[in-house]
Write a protein that holds these residues in place. Structure first.
Motif, PDB file in Angstrom:
ATOM      1  N   VAL A 329     109.361  66.033  25.365  1.00  0.00           N
ATOM      2  CA  VAL A 329     109.117  64.641  24.938  1.00  0.00           C
ATOM      3  C   VAL A 329     109.332  63.763  26.161  1.00  0.00           C
ATOM      4  O   VAL A 329     110.455  63.655  26.666  1.00  0.00           O
ATOM      5  CB  VAL A 329     110.113  64.204  23.844  1.00  0.00           C
ATOM      6  N   ASN A 330     108.259  63.164  26.642  1.00  0.00           N
ATOM      7  CA  ASN A 330     108.392  62.272  27.795  1.00  0.00           C
ATOM      8  C   ASN A 330     108.957  60.936  27.302  1.00  0.00           C
ATOM      9  O   ASN A 330     108.350  60.263  26.468  1.00  0.00           O
ATOM     10  CB  ASN A 330     107.025  62.099  28.451  1.00  0.00           C
ATOM     11  N   ILE A 331     110.123  60.563  27.812  1.00  0.00           N
ATOM     12  CA  ILE A 331     110.836  59.393  27.271  1.00  0.00           C
ATOM     13  C   ILE A 331     110.052  58.088  27.498  1.00  0.00           C
ATOM     14  O   ILE A 331     109.835  57.329  26.544  1.00  0.00           O
ATOM     15  CB  ILE A 331     112.277  59.326  27.840  1.00  0.00           C
ATOM     16  N   PRO A 332     109.564  57.806  28.722  1.00  0.00           N
ATOM     17  CA  PRO A 332     108.793  56.560  28.898  1.00  0.00           C
ATOM     18  C   PRO A 332     107.518  56.524  28.039  1.00  0.00           C
ATOM     19  O   PRO A 332     107.176  55.470  27.502  1.00  0.00           O
ATOM     20  CB  PRO A 332     108.435  56.565  30.396  1.00  0.00           C
ATOM     21  N   ASP A 333     106.841  57.673  27.885  1.00  0.00           N
ATOM     22  CA  ASP A 333     105.616  57.678  27.052  1.00  0.00           C
ATOM     23  C   ASP A 333     105.941  57.336  25.603  1.00  0.00           C
ATOM     24  O   ASP A 333     105.210  56.588  24.943  1.00  0.00           O
ATOM     25  CB  ASP A 333     104.954  59.075  27.062  1.00  0.00           C
ATOM     26  N   PHE A 334     107.026  57.903  25.104  1.00  0.00           N
ATOM     27  CA  PHE A 334     107.429  57.640  23.713  1.00  0.00           C
ATOM     28  C   PHE A 334     107.710  56.144  23.559  1.00  0.00           C
ATOM     29  O   PHE A 334     107.274  55.508  22.601  1.00  0.00           O
ATOM     30  CB  PHE A 334     108.670  58.473  23.374  1.00  0.00           C
ATOM     31  N   LYS A 335     108.432  55.583  24.544  1.00  0.00           N
ATOM     32  CA  LYS A 335     108.810  54.166  24.472  1.00  0.00           C
ATOM     33  C   LYS A 335     107.561  53.282  24.530  1.00  0.00           C
ATOM     34  O   LYS A 335     107.453  52.285  23.810  1.00  0.00           O
ATOM     35  CB  LYS A 335     109.768  53.840  25.627  1.00  0.00           C
ATOM     36  N   LYS A 336     106.605  53.686  25.357  1.00  0.00           N
ATOM     37  CA  LYS A 336     105.366  52.904  25.484  1.00  0.00           C
ATOM     38  C   LYS A 336     104.605  52.925  24.141  1.00  0.00           C
ATOM     39  O   LYS A 336     104.066  51.923  23.702  1.00  0.00           O
ATOM     40  CB  LYS A 336     104.507  53.536  26.583  1.00  0.00           C
ATOM     41  N   ARG A 337     104.613  54.089  23.487  1.00  0.00           N
ATOM     42  CA  ARG A 337     103.839  54.217  22.245  1.00  0.00           C
ATOM     43  C   ARG A 337     104.523  53.521  21.073  1.00  0.00           C
ATOM     44  O   ARG A 337     103.858  52.926  20.226  1.00  0.00           O
ATOM     45  CB  ARG A 337     103.637  55.712  21.946  1.00  0.00           C
ATOM     46  N   PHE A 338     105.861  53.630  20.986  1.00  0.00           N
ATOM     47  CA  PHE A 338     106.542  53.130  19.777  1.00  0.00           C
ATOM     48  C   PHE A 338     107.459  51.935  20.028  1.00  0.00           C
ATOM     49  O   PHE A 338     108.065  51.415  19.092  1.00  0.00           O
ATOM     50  CB  PHE A 338     107.349  54.270  19.140  1.00  0.00           C
ATOM     51  N   GLY A 339     107.609  51.528  21.288  1.00  0.00           N
ATOM     52  CA  GLY A 339     108.431  50.338  21.577  1.00  0.00           C
ATOM     53  C   GLY A 339     109.922  50.605  21.532  1.00  0.00           C
ATOM     54  O   GLY A 339     110.718  49.661  21.521  1.00  0.00           O
ATOM     55  N   ILE A 340     110.321  51.849  21.441  1.00  0.00           N
ATOM     56  CA  ILE A 340     111.755  52.177  21.423  1.00  0.00           C
ATOM     57  C   ILE A 340     111.943  53.541  22.109  1.00  0.00           C
ATOM     58  O   ILE A 340     111.090  54.432  21.960  1.00  0.00           O
ATOM     59  CB  ILE A 340     112.316  52.193  19.973  1.00  0.00           C
ATOM     60  N   SER A 341     113.023  53.678  22.843  1.00  0.00           N
ATOM     61  CA  SER A 341     113.275  54.963  23.498  1.00  0.00           C
ATOM     62  C   SER A 341     113.676  55.992  22.430  1.00  0.00           C
ATOM     63  O   SER A 341     114.407  55.662  21.487  1.00  0.00           O
ATOM     64  CB  SER A 341     114.410  54.799  24.512  1.00  0.00           C
ATOM     65  N   PRO A 342     113.237  57.247  22.576  1.00  0.00           N
ATOM     66  CA  PRO A 342     113.633  58.261  21.589  1.00  0.00           C
ATOM     67  C   PRO A 342     115.151  58.449  21.576  1.00  0.00           C
ATOM     68  O   PRO A 342     115.727  58.829  20.553  1.00  0.00           O
ATOM     69  CB  PRO A 342     112.921  59.535  22.058  1.00  0.00           C
ATOM     70  N   ILE A 343     115.794  58.145  22.711  1.00  0.00           N
ATOM     71  CA  ILE A 343     117.254  58.333  22.758  1.00  0.00           C
ATOM     72  C   ILE A 343     117.945  57.274  21.890  1.00  0.00           C
ATOM     73  O   ILE A 343     118.902  57.569  21.178  1.00  0.00           O
ATOM     74  CB  ILE A 343     117.754  58.286  24.210  1.00  0.00           C
ATOM     75  N   ASP A 344     117.410  56.042  21.923  1.00  0.00           N
ATOM     76  CA  ASP A 344     117.996  55.005  21.048  1.00  0.00           C
ATOM     77  C   ASP A 344     117.675  55.301  19.582  1.00  0.00           C
ATOM     78  O   ASP A 344     118.521  55.161  18.703  1.00  0.00           O
ATOM     79  CB  ASP A 344     117.446  53.625  21.416  1.00  0.00           C
ATOM     80  N   LYS A 345     116.445  55.723  19.343  1.00  0.00           N
ATOM     81  CA  LYS A 345     116.002  55.952  17.957  1.00  0.00           C
ATOM     82  C   LYS A 345     116.754  57.135  17.317  1.00  0.00           C
ATOM     83  O   LYS A 345     117.125  57.095  16.149  1.00  0.00           O
ATOM     84  CB  LYS A 345     114.487  56.213  17.978  1.00  0.00           C
ATOM     85  N   TYR A 346     116.936  58.217  18.101  1.00  0.00           N
ATOM     86  CA  TYR A 346     117.527  59.437  17.520  1.00  0.00           C
ATOM     87  C   TYR A 346     118.822  59.811  18.240  1.00  0.00           C
ATOM     88  O   TYR A 346     119.059  60.985  18.541  1.00  0.00           O
ATOM     89  CB  TYR A 346     116.519  60.596  17.631  1.00  0.00           C
ATOM     90  N   TYR A 347     119.648  58.820  18.527  1.00  0.00           N
ATOM     91  CA  TYR A 347     120.846  59.065  19.336  1.00  0.00           C
ATOM     92  C   TYR A 347     121.721  60.188  18.746  1.00  0.00           C
ATOM     93  O   TYR A 347     122.064  61.144  19.432  1.00  0.00           O
ATOM     94  CB  TYR A 347     121.669  57.772  19.479  1.00  0.00           C
ATOM     95  N   ASN A 348     122.040  60.072  17.460  1.00  0.00           N
ATOM     96  CA  ASN A 348     122.966  61.050  16.850  1.00  0.00           C
ATOM     97  C   ASN A 348     122.378  62.456  16.827  1.00  0.00           C
ATOM     98  O   ASN A 348     123.054  63.437  17.126  1.00  0.00           O
ATOM     99  CB  ASN A 348     123.318  60.634  15.413  1.00  0.00           C
ATOM    100  N   GLU A 349     121.086  62.534  16.461  1.00  0.00           N
ATOM    101  CA  GLU A 349     120.428  63.844  16.375  1.00  0.00           C
ATOM    102  C   GLU A 349     120.366  64.501  17.767  1.00  0.00           C
ATOM    103  O   GLU A 349     120.662  65.689  17.922  1.00  0.00           O
ATOM    104  CB  GLU A 349     118.988  63.694  15.828  1.00  0.00           C
ATOM    105  N   ILE A 350     119.987  63.691  18.763  1.00  0.00           N
ATOM    106  CA  ILE A 350     119.844  64.237  20.112  1.00  0.00           C
ATOM    107  C   ILE A 350     121.210  64.675  20.653  1.00  0.00           C
ATOM    108  O   ILE A 350     121.362  65.764  21.222  1.00  0.00           O
ATOM    109  CB  ILE A 350     119.148  63.201  21.042  1.00  0.00           C
ATOM    110  N   LYS A 351     122.227  63.857  20.404  1.00  0.00           N
ATOM    111  CA  LYS A 351     123.575  64.209  20.898  1.00  0.00           C
ATOM    112  C   LYS A 351     124.034  65.538  20.268  1.00  0.00           C
ATOM    113  O   LYS A 351     124.525  66.432  20.955  1.00  0.00           O
ATOM    114  CB  LYS A 351     124.566  63.085  20.575  1.00  0.00           C
ATOM    115  N   LYS A 352     123.817  65.646  18.947  1.00  0.00           N
ATOM    116  CA  LYS A 352     124.238  66.870  18.244  1.00  0.00           C
ATOM    117  C   LYS A 352     123.526  68.105  18.826  1.00  0.00           C
ATOM    118  O   LYS A 352     124.156  69.134  19.095  1.00  0.00           O
ATOM    119  CB  LYS A 352     123.893  66.713  16.750  1.00  0.00           C
ATOM    120  N   LEU A 353     122.219  67.988  19.063  1.00  0.00           N
ATOM    121  CA  LEU A 353     121.453  69.141  19.555  1.00  0.00           C
ATOM    122  C   LEU A 353     121.815  69.478  21.002  1.00  0.00           C
ATOM    123  O   LEU A 353     121.826  70.651  21.384  1.00  0.00           O
ATOM    124  CB  LEU A 353     119.940  68.861  19.422  1.00  0.00           C
TER     125      LEU A 353
END
Ligand code: SF4
Length: 384
Positions: A329-353
């Motif tokens: 998952v390219n972080i800048p591409d995700f942010k460009k497409r959805f206006g939010i970084s995947p890390i901010d959006k899925y912080y808990n899930e990403i940290k757990k994994l």
């Protein structure tokens, strides 16, 4: 977002394999009926494209994938004339990749030459196994010699982008049988290998045998060993493991499937085909006759259209792109497409994994770790 991929579904096969729950049916055995049924279906596909063009531009299409079923069960002249029709409707100079799926026993030197001449530049051959007993048990209509011959014929007729499909984790498949298939696949030297672990589907002969305790599957540890052997054999022989179930030589990633894995828009035509555009997922009517009836009446053959919320699209983008082992998952591409970084959006899930060692963040991308690849389904569940 542009629509860059076109999938065309051919729902016919010589016979039904025992594990298959794809939308495919044996084509009529009698030559005349068979030809007429295929002609009627191809006419419906043409009609579907003409109807589509009233609403949607196909000018940006870059990849075509004719799958099934077994597209090469159709006659050479039917396939060539369908490609001519596509050329008349699409901006063919943009097409980078045009794949046709083929099964051994349904191709000849003449057919392969004609298909290449018609504009296909990639072939995906369903060899599945190179063990004759295994192939018979699976209900495949070809043997190992025909499978190897199909790949050799494609090479001989100038195809430079050949995929082979393989399955592992089959009932009664020993690790020795699997290793032997892999050794012989390496000798065939395809540019791309797709290999999936068998999943038993309840609405298949094997699904019924399994629920009646008449089918014994290899233990999980054996299937995991088969996966590891697949991965190490292909990597040692110069293949890149670029998607969970896909390996390729340098620059030979499947462009068409990559569009799915990047969760971009695509169009699917034919019975049961899915499309994704304008934020919606569409599913065509699965039954071949009802599909053709709908088109004969001038209606687009949609059975279902599902609006995807932004939340749905973000979640799908996460688990589809995580399939891409090298890209992730390219972080800048995700942010460009959805206006939010995947890390901010899925912080808990990403940290757990990350804590579990199943994914990691390297540079601009979130990727599965080696430990996470075979456990990918657990990872994906976190984003559903
Ligand atoms: S050839 Fe492929 S699509 Fe056809 S029945 Fe076998 S597995 Fe299914």
């Amino acid at each position: 977002m542009m629509i860059r991929a076109l999938y065309i579904h051919i729902p016919f096969c010589l016979a039904k394999c025992k594990y298959c729950d794809f939308n495919s049916y044996p084509l009529a055995v009698f030559e005349r009926t068979r030809k007429r049924r295929a002609e009627n279906y191809l006419a419906a596909l043409r009609q579907e494209i003409l109807l589509l063009l009233k609403d949607i531009s196909l000018d940006e299409i870059e990849t075509i994938y004719m799958g099934g079923g077994t597209p090469t069960i159709l006659d050479t002249d039917q396939l060539v004339s369908f490609m001519e029709f596509l050329k008349s409707q699409l901006n063919f100079s943009r097409i980078q990749e045009a794949t046709i799926e083929a099964n051994p026993g349904t191709v000849s030197l003449e057919k392969l030459l004609a298909l290449k001449g018609a504009g296909f530049n990639r072939i995906s051959i369903g060899i599945q196994s190179l063990d004759n007993w295994m192939l018979g048990f699976m209900g495949r209509t070809h043997n190992a010699e025909e499978a190897a011959a199909a790949v050799s014929m494609a090479r001989e007729t100038g195809w430079e982008n050949i995929n082979v499909d393989l399955i592992y984790g089959l009932p009664n498949q020993s690790t020795g049988i699997w290793e032997d298939t892999l050794r012989r696949v390496i000798q065939l030297d395809p540019e791309h290998v797709s290999s999936y672990g068998l999943k038993i589907e309840s609405n298949t002969p094997w699904g019924r045998d399994y629920s009646n305790n008449q089918l014994s599957l290899p233990e999980d540890e054996v299937v995991f060993y088969m996966y590891e052997t697949l991965q190490s054999t292909l990597i040692q022989n110069g293949y890149l493991h670029y998607e969970i179930s896909n390996y390729c030589k340098s620059q030979k990633e499947s462009k068409h499937n990559s569009i799915y894995w990047h969760n971009e828009y695509y169009l699917g035509i034919g019975s049961g085909a899915a499309s994704f555009y304008n934020g919606k997922r569409f599913y065509n009517i699965k039954d071949i006759d009802l599909y053709m009836d709908s088109l004969a009446k001038g209606f687009r053959p949609h059975e279902e259209a599902i609006d995807l919320t932004l939340e749905d699209q973000m979640s799908e983008t996460m688990f589809m792109k995580l399939r891409l082992i090298s890209a992730g998952v390219n972080i800048p591409d995700f942010k460009k497409r959805f206006g939010i970084s995947p890390i901010d959006k899925y912080y808990n899930e990403i940290k757990k994994l990350i804590d579990l060692g199943l994914i990691h963040i390297q540079g601009d991308a979130i990727r599965l770790t080696q430990k996470g690849i075979p456990l990918a389904n657990l990872v994906f569940m976190e984003f559903v």
